[in-house]
Design a protein around this motif. Structure first.
Motif, PDB file in Angstrom:
ATOM      1  N   MET A 195       0.852  -1.183   0.000  1.00 39.30           N
ATOM      2  CA  MET A 195       0.000   0.000   0.000  1.00 39.30           C
ATOM      3  C   MET A 195       0.892   1.239   0.000  1.00 39.30           C
ATOM      4  N   HIS A 196       0.460   2.278  -0.677  1.00 38.57           N
ATOM      5  CA  HIS A 196       1.218   3.528  -0.728  1.00 38.57           C
ATOM      6  C   HIS A 196       1.392   4.091   0.681  1.00 38.57           C
ATOM      7  N   ASP A 197       2.551   4.706   0.935  1.00 41.85           N
ATOM      8  CA  ASP A 197       2.882   5.142   2.291  1.00 41.85           C
ATOM      9  C   ASP A 197       2.087   6.348   2.787  1.00 41.85           C
ATOM     10  N   VAL A 198       1.271   6.958   1.964  1.00 42.30           N
ATOM     11  CA  VAL A 198       0.363   8.010   2.448  1.00 42.30           C
ATOM     12  C   VAL A 198      -1.060   7.460   2.553  1.00 42.30           C
ATOM     13  N   ASN A 199      -1.410   6.534   1.671  1.00 39.77           N
ATOM     14  CA  ASN A 199      -2.740   5.931   1.735  1.00 39.77           C
ATOM     15  C   ASN A 199      -2.916   5.067   2.985  1.00 39.77           C
ATOM     16  N   ALA A 200      -1.864   4.343   3.365  1.00 40.88           N
ATOM     17  CA  ALA A 200      -1.963   3.427   4.498  1.00 40.88           C
ATOM     18  C   ALA A 200      -2.310   4.139   5.812  1.00 40.88           C
ATOM     19  N   PRO A 201      -1.582   5.197   6.205  1.00 42.19           N
ATOM     20  CA  PRO A 201      -1.939   5.865   7.456  1.00 42.19           C
ATOM     21  C   PRO A 201      -3.297   6.565   7.403  1.00 42.19           C
ATOM     22  N   LEU A 202      -3.690   7.058   6.227  1.00 42.43           N
ATOM     23  CA  LEU A 202      -5.011   7.677   6.123  1.00 42.43           C
ATOM     24  C   LEU A 202      -6.090   6.632   6.361  1.00 42.43           C
ATOM     25  N   LEU A 203      -5.931   5.456   5.770  1.00 39.66           N
ATOM     26  CA  LEU A 203      -6.909   4.398   5.972  1.00 39.66           C
ATOM     27  C   LEU A 203      -6.958   3.991   7.443  1.00 39.66           C
ATOM     28  N   GLY A 204      -5.799   3.914   8.079  1.00 37.97           N
ATOM     29  CA  GLY A 204      -5.761   3.576   9.493  1.00 37.97           C
ATOM     30  C   GLY A 204      -6.493   4.598  10.342  1.00 37.97           C
ATOM     31  N   LEU A 225      -5.136  13.760   4.256  1.00 42.01           N
ATOM     32  CA  LEU A 225      -3.908  13.617   5.037  1.00 42.01           C
ATOM     33  C   LEU A 225      -2.754  14.265   4.286  1.00 42.01           C
ATOM     34  N   VAL A 226      -2.000  15.096   4.987  1.00 36.27           N
ATOM     35  CA  VAL A 226      -0.764  15.662   4.461  1.00 36.27           C
ATOM     36  C   VAL A 226       0.374  15.107   5.304  1.00 36.27           C
ATOM     37  N   THR A 227       1.394  14.569   4.648  1.00 38.26           N
ATOM     38  CA  THR A 227       2.581  14.102   5.362  1.00 38.26           C
ATOM     39  C   THR A 227       3.763  14.962   4.933  1.00 38.26           C
ATOM     40  N   ILE A 228       4.519  15.419   5.925  1.00 31.98           N
ATOM     41  CA  ILE A 228       5.678  16.266   5.645  1.00 31.98           C
ATOM     42  C   ILE A 228       6.917  15.624   6.252  1.00 31.98           C
ATOM     43  N   GLY A 229       7.873  15.325   5.408  1.00 31.63           N
ATOM     44  CA  GLY A 229       9.144  14.748   5.834  1.00 31.63           C
ATOM     45  C   GLY A 229      10.182  15.155   4.821  1.00 31.63           C
ATOM     46  N   SER A 240      -3.142  12.626   0.479  1.00 30.02           N
ATOM     47  CA  SER A 240      -4.140  11.627   0.118  1.00 30.02           C
ATOM     48  C   SER A 240      -5.473  12.070   0.703  1.00 30.02           C
ATOM     49  N   TYR A 241      -6.557  11.626   0.089  1.00 24.59           N
ATOM     50  CA  TYR A 241      -7.860  11.995   0.632  1.00 24.59           C
ATOM     51  C   TYR A 241      -8.851  10.836   0.505  1.00 24.59           C
ATOM     52  N   ALA A 242      -9.903  10.925   1.295  1.00 26.05           N
ATOM     53  CA  ALA A 242     -10.916   9.862   1.320  1.00 26.05           C
ATOM     54  C   ALA A 242     -12.307  10.458   1.173  1.00 26.05           C
ATOM     55  N   GLU A 277      -2.251  10.169  14.513  1.00 20.99           N
ATOM     56  CA  GLU A 277      -1.760   9.399  15.650  1.00 20.99           C
ATOM     57  C   GLU A 277      -0.669   8.423  15.220  1.00 20.99           C
ATOM     58  N   ASP A 278       0.248   8.145  16.107  1.00 17.97           N
ATOM     59  CA  ASP A 278       1.298   7.179  15.829  1.00 17.97           C
ATOM     60  C   ASP A 278       0.677   5.799  15.624  1.00 17.97           C
ATOM     61  N   GLY A 279       1.237   5.041  14.706  1.00  8.80           N
ATOM     62  CA  GLY A 279       0.748   3.691  14.475  1.00  8.80           C
ATOM     63  C   GLY A 279      -0.373   3.583  13.473  1.00  8.80           C
ATOM     64  N   ALA A 280      -0.831   4.711  12.941  1.00  8.56           N
ATOM     65  CA  ALA A 280      -1.944   4.676  11.985  1.00  8.56           C
ATOM     66  C   ALA A 280      -1.572   3.878  10.738  1.00  8.56           C
ATOM     67  N   VAL A 281      -0.308   3.963  10.324  1.00  9.06           N
ATOM     68  CA  VAL A 281       0.123   3.251   9.120  1.00  9.06           C
ATOM     69  C   VAL A 281      -0.074   1.741   9.272  1.00  9.06           C
TER      70      VAL A 281
END
Length: 266
Positions: free
Chosen positions: A98-107, A119-123, A129-131, A253-257
């Protein structure tokens, strides 16, 4: 240790670390040689003799159906290579991606009971990603249906300004000092360095201005923020929130991925 009940190994593959759902992590050089990358993958996977399946969160471009690396900006040494082969995963073990932005959003959708959210991820980069209706929207390839990293900004793109390197560059531009990493800038801001604080506020303002029309178009009023840089979300929020009136902004939250990856085997 794996969860003996689920018997699934979940991996979050980034550009610097591979994180396992049991909390351990393995360092990986995404710009390293084929042998170095393969060695790190094999170390992270470990013994899978008692494993039913392996779920992997990984950035794109990547063939999420066949499990093939297609990145050229990182993991270039294994371009066209099979994840299964490189990681030494036997054919009898189910392997899903699963894509690394889609996975935490789904979680997050599952945990928070959300239907429509972004979801916006900054690193090192800038992910989006959006739902809708509780379903993460993807392209045919499995990547997010919409991107913002390459939106025009100044003489470059949005990711140049809103990312770890963007914050570092902003601090150097404002202060005239040598380049510091985003974490060091954050630490200075928390100690009262107004120039460091300004670098984060600038990133927040820039992101908010770029997101405003995107979220309005998608009808999204819940924005989640994740990634290493967003551990300092509080430093960006005073400039980000005013740009997005009516939008609820909260840190992922941590662990969402891993909660998202677990759905691959439902």
């Amino acid at each position: 240790m794996l969860n003996s009940k689920s018997q699934y190994l979940l991996l979050d593959v980034g550009g610097t670390f591979i994180k396992r759902s049991d909390g351990t992590q393995v360092h990986i050089h995404s710009s390293g040689s084929r042998e170095e990358i393969a060695a790190a993958l094999r170390e992270a996977v470990g013994d899978v003799s008692a494993v039913k399946g392996v779920g992997v969160s990984i950035p794109g471009p990547f063939d999420y159906r066949e499990g093939v690396f297609l990145m050229k900006h990182k993991y270039a040494a294994v371009y066209g290579g099979s994840f299964r082969s490189l990681a030494g995963i036997p054919e009898g073990v189910e392997l899903r991606f699963m894509h690394d932005v889609n996975a935490p959003l789904l979680g997050a959708l599952r945990t928070l009971g959300l239907q429509d959210a972004a979801l916006v991820t900054i690193g090192t980069g800038l992910g989006f990603s959006y739902a809708r209706g509780g379903e993460v929207q993807t392209s045919v390839s499995g990547s997010p249906a919409r991107s913002i990293w390459n939106l025009p900004f100044g003489d470059g793109i949005l990711e140049d300004a809103v990312s770890a390197r963007g914050i570092s560059a902003s601090y150097t531009h404002i202060s005239g000092e040598a380049l510091l990493n985003a974490k060091a800038v954050s630490e200075r801001a928390r100690k009262g360095d107004e120039t460091a604080a300004q670098a984060y506020l600038q990133a927040g303002s820039t992101l908010g201005a770029a997101l405003k029309s995107v979220l309005e178009e998608l009808g999204i009023t819940v924005l989640l923020m994740g990634g290493q840089v967003c551990r300092s979300l509080d430093l960006m929020l005073p400039a980000l929130a005013p740009e997005l009136p009516g939008v609820s902004i909260q840190r992922l939250e941590d662990g969402a991925v891993f909660k998202g990856l677990a759905t691959l085997f439902e």
